[in-house]
Design a protein around this motif. Structure first.
Motif, PDB file in Angstrom:
ATOM      1  N   LEU A   1      95.141  42.034  72.000  1.00 31.78           N
ATOM      2  CA  LEU A   1      94.058  43.047  71.895  1.00 31.78           C
ATOM      3  C   LEU A   1      94.311  44.336  71.459  1.00 31.78           C
ATOM      4  O   LEU A   1      93.954  45.012  70.861  1.00 31.78           O
ATOM      5  CB  LEU A   1      93.102  42.713  73.315  1.00 31.78           C
ATOM      6  CG  LEU A   1      92.347  41.468  73.185  1.00 31.78           C
ATOM      7  CD1 LEU A   1      91.514  41.411  74.333  1.00 31.78           C
ATOM      8  CD2 LEU A   1      91.119  41.447  71.921  1.00 31.78           C
TER       9      LEU A   1
ATOM     10  N   VAL B   1      96.815  37.837  75.883  1.00 30.39           N
ATOM     11  CA  VAL B   1      95.744  38.195  75.285  1.00 30.39           C
ATOM     12  C   VAL B   1      95.563  39.678  75.322  1.00 30.39           C
ATOM     13  O   VAL B   1      95.192  40.299  74.189  1.00 30.39           O
ATOM     14  CB  VAL B   1      94.636  37.474  75.990  1.00 30.39           C
ATOM     15  CG1 VAL B   1      93.055  37.803  75.059  1.00 30.39           C
ATOM     16  CG2 VAL B   1      94.652  35.884  75.649  1.00 30.39           C
ATOM     17  N   THR B   2      95.760  40.110  76.574  1.00 27.74           N
ATOM     18  CA  THR B   2      95.722  41.738  76.725  1.00 27.74           C
ATOM     19  C   THR B   2      96.431  42.622  75.558  1.00 27.74           C
ATOM     20  O   THR B   2      96.196  43.284  74.856  1.00 27.74           O
ATOM     21  CB  THR B   2      96.006  42.337  78.175  1.00 27.74           C
ATOM     22  OG1 THR B   2      95.211  41.463  78.765  1.00 27.74           O
ATOM     23  CG2 THR B   2      95.686  43.598  78.346  1.00 27.74           C
TER      24      THR B   2
ATOM     25  N   SER C   1      95.905  45.157  68.415  1.00 26.82           N
ATOM     26  CA  SER C   1      94.864  44.705  67.284  1.00 26.82           C
ATOM     27  C   SER C   1      94.154  46.239  67.301  1.00 26.82           C
ATOM     28  O   SER C   1      93.782  46.539  66.321  1.00 26.82           O
ATOM     29  CB  SER C   1      93.908  43.737  67.683  1.00 26.82           C
ATOM     30  OG  SER C   1      94.382  42.366  67.630  1.00 26.82           O
ATOM     31  N   LEU C   2      93.849  46.594  68.301  1.00 25.12           N
ATOM     32  CA  LEU C   2      93.265  47.832  68.537  1.00 25.12           C
ATOM     33  C   LEU C   2      94.034  49.072  67.817  1.00 25.12           C
ATOM     34  O   LEU C   2      93.539  49.875  67.100  1.00 25.12           O
ATOM     35  CB  LEU C   2      92.871  48.437  69.888  1.00 25.12           C
ATOM     36  CG  LEU C   2      92.213  49.665  70.556  1.00 25.12           C
ATOM     37  CD1 LEU C   2      90.692  49.562  69.574  1.00 25.12           C
ATOM     38  CD2 LEU C   2      91.913  50.135  71.789  1.00 25.12           C
TER      39      LEU C   2
ATOM     40  N   GLY D   1      95.422  51.531  72.271  1.00 28.28           N
ATOM     41  CA  GLY D   1      95.850  50.185  71.872  1.00 28.28           C
ATOM     42  C   GLY D   1      97.096  49.946  72.625  1.00 28.28           C
ATOM     43  O   GLY D   1      97.568  48.786  73.045  1.00 28.28           O
TER      44      GLY D   1
END
Length: 307
Positions: free
Chosen positions: A287, A283-284, A290-291, A142
């Protein structure tokens, strides 16, 4: 009627812990980056000075917890070693805030479990269940994804942030090793009482050598803008409040609850910092973060089950 009052008190403690944690992080970022007060070592020394004074007031005067005395010179040197590692983690963390947005700083900071597992294995040969190690894969992946998608990525800031995170993990592992015997164990408030003044002793020469004339510059700045004095005082008091509320939340809930709340705190800090500082996010990057958070939650769950 006692139970609701008790619940209300606990909720208030948790709210105070969140507010002080996120508040000191955002104010550090504002001072070091937006306000232009580029003295992270001096800022850390202000924090540690406040922790020294307020710890003494809370324990010696207010009797919040019984005072625990040091048993030996060896115990003192162990605490001094912990204090040095703690200094490094806070200073490097503050330096990273000069170059990185809070959102990315929190994403990198979430990898603490990875470093904790690595140091625990290297220093104590402590092996976890294979499933626990597996949960560290999304934690690291992440951050790699978040780094690639971070619009404000700064290599030096990233190195400082990773170093701060590793030092924080090393401190927790060292604490378990050095203060493991019953006679040497200190609760977190007493540990801070002894660590903070030692930290000031380490930070004072570092400040004088690396941030020359910072006191003169601060005094000169205060003449033009008295707000800097209030910022530093409030920020330093918040730094102590983080430690105090951390202790109280653990005491009135559990270490596990604190861990869960800590996972959520990172996400809250990210959202609040983006709303306040309006730093660009991709967004990347979100994400990836979040991971990492999912990995940390799975890691906590795995550790809980292995016990």
């Amino acid at each position: 009627m006692k139970q609701p009052g008790g619940k209300l008190f606990t909720v208030g403690l948790i709210a105070s812990w969140y507010a002080s944690n996120i508040g000191v992080l955002l104010l550090n970022k504002y001072l070091l980056s937006n306000y232009g007060f580029k003295y992270p070592i001096f800022l850390t020394m202000c924090h540690m000075t406040a922790c020294s004074l307020l710890s003494y007031v809370a324990i010696a005067w207010m009797k919040m917890v019984p005072m625990q005395t040091l048993r030996s010179r060896v115990q003192f040197f162990k605490i001094a070693a912990l204090s040095l590692v703690f200094c490094i983690s806070v200073v490097f963390g503050n330096i990273s805030l000069r170059f990185l947005p809070v959102s990315f700083n929190q994403a990198v900071g979430a990898t603490t479990p990875f470093f904790t597992a690595v140091f625990a294995y290297i220093m104590t040969f402590k092996r976890e269940e294979w499933i626990t190690y597996l949960t560290l894969v999304p934690v690291v992946t992440g951050v790699i994804i978040a780094s690639g998608g971070e619009p404000s990525f700064h290599l030096f800031g990233f190195i400082m942030c990773i170093s701060a995170t590793a030092a924080r993990a090393l401190k927790s592992v060292l604490q378990g090793i050095l203060l493991s015997s019953e006679g040497e164990k200190l609760n977190s408030m007493n540990l801070l009482l002894y660590m903070a003044p030692i930290a000031v002793v380490f930070l004072l020469p570092a400040t004088l050598i690396m941030e020359k004339n910072v006191v003169g510059i601060t005094v000169s700045l205060a003449r033009d803008d008295t707000r800097i004095v209030w910022y530093l005082l409030f920020n330093s008091a918040l730094a102590y409040l983080v430690n105090l509320t951390n202790f109280l939340v653990t005491k009135h809930t559990s270490a596990l609850t604190l861990q869960v709340l800590g996972n959520a705190k990172g996400a809250v800090a990210v959202v609040v910092s983006i709303l306040i500082f309006r730093n660009p996010v991709s967004v990347t990057g979100m994400l990836g973060y979040s991971l990492t958070v999912v990995g940390v939650v799975l890691y906590s769950e795995s550790k809980k089950r292995s016990k």
